[in-house]
Design an enzyme around this catalytic site. Structure first.
Site, PDB file in Angstrom:
ATOM      1  N   HIS A  32       4.956  20.823 -32.653  1.00 16.52           N
ATOM      2  CA  HIS A  32       4.728  22.041 -32.111  1.00 16.52           C
ATOM      3  C   HIS A  32       5.470  23.139 -32.281  1.00 16.52           C
ATOM      4  O   HIS A  32       5.015  24.156 -32.533  1.00 16.52           O
ATOM      5  CB  HIS A  32       4.749  21.615 -30.522  1.00 16.52           C
ATOM      6  CG  HIS A  32       4.533  22.771 -29.304  1.00 16.52           C
ATOM      7  ND1 HIS A  32       3.606  22.789 -28.778  1.00 16.52           N
ATOM      8  CD2 HIS A  32       5.416  23.724 -28.860  1.00 16.52           C
ATOM      9  CE1 HIS A  32       3.591  23.759 -27.854  1.00 16.52           C
ATOM     10  NE2 HIS A  32       4.427  24.475 -28.143  1.00 16.52           N
ATOM     11  N   GLU A  33       6.817  22.955 -32.230  1.00 17.35           N
ATOM     12  CA  GLU A  33       7.767  24.152 -32.555  1.00 17.35           C
ATOM     13  C   GLU A  33       7.463  24.428 -34.200  1.00 17.35           C
ATOM     14  O   GLU A  33       7.709  25.754 -34.553  1.00 17.35           O
ATOM     15  CB  GLU A  33       9.137  23.704 -32.652  1.00 17.35           C
ATOM     16  CG  GLU A  33       9.623  23.363 -30.892  1.00 17.35           C
ATOM     17  CD  GLU A  33       9.069  24.409 -30.016  1.00 17.35           C
ATOM     18  OE1 GLU A  33       9.193  25.622 -30.377  1.00 17.35           O
ATOM     19  OE2 GLU A  33       8.853  24.080 -28.756  1.00 17.35           O
ATOM     20  N   HIS A  74       5.099  27.257 -34.317  1.00 18.06           N
ATOM     21  CA  HIS A  74       5.717  28.628 -33.899  1.00 18.06           C
ATOM     22  C   HIS A  74       6.282  29.031 -35.225  1.00 18.06           C
ATOM     23  O   HIS A  74       6.290  30.067 -35.584  1.00 18.06           O
ATOM     24  CB  HIS A  74       6.507  28.243 -32.850  1.00 18.06           C
ATOM     25  CG  HIS A  74       6.088  28.432 -31.642  1.00 18.06           C
ATOM     26  ND1 HIS A  74       5.277  29.179 -30.903  1.00 18.06           N
ATOM     27  CD2 HIS A  74       6.274  27.341 -30.487  1.00 18.06           C
ATOM     28  CE1 HIS A  74       4.901  29.182 -29.610  1.00 18.06           C
ATOM     29  NE2 HIS A  74       5.499  27.658 -29.472  1.00 18.06           N
ATOM     30  N   GLU A 108       1.264  31.045 -29.059  1.00 22.04           N
ATOM     31  CA  GLU A 108       1.418  29.526 -28.596  1.00 22.04           C
ATOM     32  C   GLU A 108       0.176  28.828 -29.376  1.00 22.04           C
ATOM     33  O   GLU A 108      -0.051  27.789 -29.474  1.00 22.04           O
ATOM     34  CB  GLU A 108       1.199  29.638 -27.169  1.00 22.04           C
ATOM     35  CG  GLU A 108       1.223  28.287 -26.436  1.00 22.04           C
ATOM     36  CD  GLU A 108       2.609  27.640 -26.451  1.00 22.04           C
ATOM     37  OE1 GLU A 108       3.002  26.543 -26.565  1.00 22.04           O
ATOM     38  OE2 GLU A 108       3.663  28.179 -26.863  1.00 22.04           O
TER      39      GLU A 108
END
Length: 491
Positions: free
Chosen positions: A260-261, A264, A290
């Site tokens: 997930h990160e 980003h 996001e």
């Protein structure tokens, strides 16, 4: 040229913000507890300096003159984004900015010990101070922008998105999400599921995470992975800092947190270098940001084709076991079970957590809910959305998130908007390049190149609605998200 003077001025501001970002990362990851008061004062002073940089009296004249200069369309977009940053900064007095920064730093630092202790009474006075200052900021912003106080806060994170559109999107979602949750739970009730057998040493989890980050194209020359209480992506495009947290009993959560990160981080690392240091060269919005993390985690990371690639990596780091079979990993990573914790929520119940927070923070900022009544409202909505109670359980209820501790009201809707945008992007890639599963298996770089060209390199040259229309064919649209969930969980 006045435009050139503005460019120089905003690049100097970027350098100050760079220092603040790295100091903030250090505060959350490595700083000893005894340094918090001094760090809070330093960051408060830096926040005031940045604010003063944006309130420089020369800016008004430069903007007026630059508007008369012959600028390219890209420079025109850059000028508009600089004016938006300037406008936002002039809405609040420097003293309010200083007080909010200081109160937020105190509240956030205290939260790190008060949450594990389930100490709502100790947290409340600190939170009331942050909320009071945030309401003052929202009122001032709203009066200047012609918006409600809460809409003025949303504007900070998702420009152009307001409660009217959010109420429509979330209202439509409420008509089918509860039924979908029930359908999927019934379908999954009889499906076999093998839990991974630990323990899973932190150093091995970290090594696996680094390997997966490399697989996803993370540039380690311009970023790093660390540990924090709450996973986040910070730093700047040239030096991206991502964090996760490890549980040696469970290998699945930290790994998906890293994926997930990394989404980003890839967005930050992929922003256009020629606009670096200027507002137009930064991420379009938190919802778009996001969308990249959720594209990596949900559209890619939990896709059966990606899990098939992941399975042998997990076996190499932890040894072979039945739980690491690709089919079982797919069932593990698509299991739907309502729970109390947002960051641990599955893909389908997650929007319910966001709608709960959206309704609460809207009423907090608009003055319709008092801070002391927050736990009761939280419990009511949690029971209504997911059938769960948090009475007396503040740690897993209203104390679980870090966002409100520093006054980041208006941020939460970005999470579900990101899921909606990510599904739109996945649908567009499928139409233009072919099935996502085939691309993951045969040519994953094609996916990253599409994102780079359609999202990352666009930075803030377009507003969110135009960005999505250009990349995906429509403005924010719930249909691809609903179709994605039905296809993944019911087909």
């Amino acid at each position: 040229m006045s435009y050139s003077a503005l460019v120089d001025h905003f690049q100097q501001l970027h350098h100050l913000q760079h220092l603040g970002a790295i100091c903030g990362w250090d505060q959350a990851t490595m700083m000893p507890a005894g340094g918090n008061d001094a760090r809070g004062q330093a960051l408060s002073t830096l926040a005031v300096l940045c604010h003063q940089q944006l309130q420089n009296p020369r800016l008004a004249d430069w903007f007026a003159a630059a508007g008369q200069e012959s600028l390219s369309p890209q420079q025109g977009a850059s000028l508009a984004e600089m004016k938006r940053a300037w406008r936002d900064a002039t809405l609040l007095p420097a003293e309010l900015v200083r007080q909010l920064s200081l109160a937020g730093s105190r509240c956030e630092h205290a939260w790190r010990s008060l949450r594990p202790a389930n100490d709502w009474a100790g947290f409340l006075p600190l939170f009331e101070e942050v909320l009071n200052l945030s309401r003052q900021a929202a009122q001032a912003r709203g009066e200047a922008l012609g918006l409600s106080p809460y809409d003025s806060m949303i504007e900070k994170y998702e420009p152009g998105m307001h409660t009217k559109e959010l109420d429509l999107l979330f209202g439509e979602m409420k008509t089918w999400l509860p039924g979908l949750i029930q359908q999927v739970q019934e379908k999954q009730r009889g499906e076999p599921l093998i839990a991974p057998l630990g323990p899973f040493a932190t150093d091995k989890q970290r090594a696996l995470g680094l390997e997966v980050m490399a697989l996803l194209g993370f540039d380690f020359n311009h970023g790093r992975l660390d540990i924090s209480a709450h996973p986040f992506c910070g730093g700047v495009s040239e030096d991206v800092r991502i964090t996760t947290r490890y549980d040696e009993r469970d290998v699945t959560q930290a790994l998906m947190g890293i994926i997930h990160e990394t989404g980003h981080a890839r967005y930050e690392q992929g922003l256009p270098g020629q606009w670096r240091g200027l507002p137009v060269g930064q991420a379009r919005s938190m919802g778009v940001h996001e969308s990249q993390s959720l594209f990596f985690e949900m559209q890619l990371g939990r896709h059966p084709a990606f899990l098939k690639r992941l399975a042998p990596l997990m076996e190499r780091h932890f040894g072979a076991q039945p739980a690491f079979a690709p089919d079982n990993l797919a069932r593990l990573y698509t299991r739907v079970k309502p729970g109390l914790i947002r960051v641990d929520a599955d893909e389908i119940t997650y929007p319910a957590h966001i709608m709960l927070r959206y309704e609460i923070e809207r009423d907090l900022i608009n003055g319709q809910l008092a801070a002391k009544d927050l736990p009761e409202r939280w419990d009511q909505l949690m029971q209504g959305y997911l059938g769960l109670s948090t009475k007396g359980d503040y740690r897993n209820g209203c104390l679980q998130d870090i966002h409100w501790t520093d006054g980041s009201f208006g941020y939460f809707p970005s999470y579900t908007l990101g899921a909606i945008y990510a599904a739109q992007q996945a649908a567009a890639i499928t139409r233009q390049l072919g099935p996502l599963g085939s691309l993951i298996t045969q040519d994953p770089d094609a996916i990253f190149h599409w994102l780079e060209g359609h999202i990352w390199q666009q930075a803030s040259l377009l507003d969110t609605h135009r960005l999505l229309e250009q990349a995906c064919g429509t403005p924010p649209n719930l249909d691809p998200f609903k179709s994605h969930l039905e296809q993944r969980y019911l087909a």
